[in-house]
Design a protein around this motif. Structure first.
Motif, PDB file in Angstrom:
ATOM      1  N   LYS A 182       0.847  -1.190   0.000  1.00 52.02           N
ATOM      2  CA  LYS A 182       0.000   0.000   0.000  1.00 52.02           C
ATOM      3  C   LYS A 182       0.881   1.237   0.000  1.00 52.02           C
ATOM      4  N   GLY A 183       0.717   2.090  -0.980  1.00 58.14           N
ATOM      5  CA  GLY A 183       1.474   3.335  -1.041  1.00 58.14           C
ATOM      6  C   GLY A 183       2.890   3.137  -1.544  1.00 58.14           C
ATOM      7  N   THR A 184       3.624   4.227  -1.576  1.00 61.82           N
ATOM      8  CA  THR A 184       5.018   4.198  -1.992  1.00 61.82           C
ATOM      9  C   THR A 184       5.856   4.854  -0.913  1.00 61.82           C
ATOM     10  N   ASN A 190       7.293   7.547  -1.139  1.00 58.24           N
ATOM     11  CA  ASN A 190       7.136   8.995  -1.216  1.00 58.24           C
ATOM     12  C   ASN A 190       5.807   9.485  -0.655  1.00 58.24           C
ATOM     13  N   ASP A 191       4.923   8.558  -0.226  1.00 62.26           N
ATOM     14  CA  ASP A 191       3.644   8.972   0.340  1.00 62.26           C
ATOM     15  C   ASP A 191       3.860   9.576   1.723  1.00 62.26           C
ATOM     16  N   PRO A 192       3.046  10.571   2.103  1.00 61.30           N
ATOM     17  CA  PRO A 192       3.222  11.179   3.423  1.00 61.30           C
ATOM     18  C   PRO A 192       2.798  10.220   4.530  1.00 61.30           C
ATOM     19  N   THR A 193       3.317  10.450   5.709  1.00 63.68           N
ATOM     20  CA  THR A 193       2.977   9.641   6.870  1.00 63.68           C
ATOM     21  C   THR A 193       1.592  10.020   7.353  1.00 63.68           C
ATOM     22  N   GLU A 194       0.803   9.010   7.724  1.00 60.60           N
ATOM     23  CA  GLU A 194      -0.511   9.278   8.291  1.00 60.60           C
ATOM     24  C   GLU A 194      -0.350   9.541   9.780  1.00 60.60           C
ATOM     25  N   PHE A 195      -0.819  10.702  10.217  1.00 57.80           N
ATOM     26  CA  PHE A 195      -0.688  11.073  11.614  1.00 57.80           C
ATOM     27  C   PHE A 195      -1.951  10.692  12.361  1.00 57.80           C
ATOM     28  N   PRO A 196      -1.800  10.263  13.617  1.00 57.49           N
ATOM     29  CA  PRO A 196      -2.993   9.933  14.403  1.00 57.49           C
ATOM     30  C   PRO A 196      -3.754  11.200  14.761  1.00 57.49           C
TER      31      PRO A 196
END
Length: 167
Positions: free
Chosen positions: A47-49, A51-57
């Motif tokens: 899922k994703g690469t 270069n994708d941004p981090t998902e923040f809680p």
């Protein structure tokens, strides 16, 4: 020098030819059959690469800046409470005793918990990390009970500070 030049120029053509592709394909198939996992054309699906941004809680009152602000407020409030304990020594102030006892225990618990989270994290130490966390929690409850007993059945923290200071 001429022979190395010829070798360099013929190698890419060899792998680009149909026989080179067939031999590479047969090696990959033999490797896939011999291994325990099956070869998946295209590789594993992630899922994703990178270069994708981090998902923040989502923000929480028990983590992040609220938690940090509470720690600093608690540490800063210990200074005037300790000074008030020195000034009011000799007279009974059970509310000050209770607040000082609770604040000291909470401050110590937060500090020791930060050390455990930083240095003995449960992902790296799956057995000793949770054991230390629960040991700290049970010790904190025990100390809270002891401070309560000391404040209600004995002289209290403000009297203790006064007696230690004059000793």
């Amino acid at each position: 020098m001429a022979s190395s030049m010829i070798l360099r120029s013929t190698l890419p053509r060899t792998f680009a030819s149909a026989t080179g592709r067939n031999s590479l394909r047969s090696v990959l198939q033999a490797r896939a059959v011999s291994s325990a996992t099956q070869y998946v054309p295209g590789g594993p699906i992630l899922k994703g690469t990178v270069n994708d941004p981090t998902e923040f809680p989502p923000p929480s009152r028990t983590h992040g800046s609220y938690h940090w602000a509470f720690e600093r407020l608690l540490a800063a409030s210990l200074v005037p409470m300790t000074a008030a304990a020195f000034v009011t020594s000799g007279s009974p102030y059970p509310v000050l005793d209770g607040l000082l006892g609770l604040s000291l225990v909470m401050h110590s618990h937060i500090g020791f918990d930060s050390m455990i989270v930083d240095y003995v994290h449960k992902r790296k130490f799956p057995i000793i990390g949770p054991i230390l966390t629960w040991t700290l929690r049970s010790a904190t409850v025990g100390v809270l009970v002891g401070v309560y007993q000391f404040n209600t059945n004995d002289i209290g923290l403000t009297e203790l500070i006064a007696k230690v200071w004059t000793a």
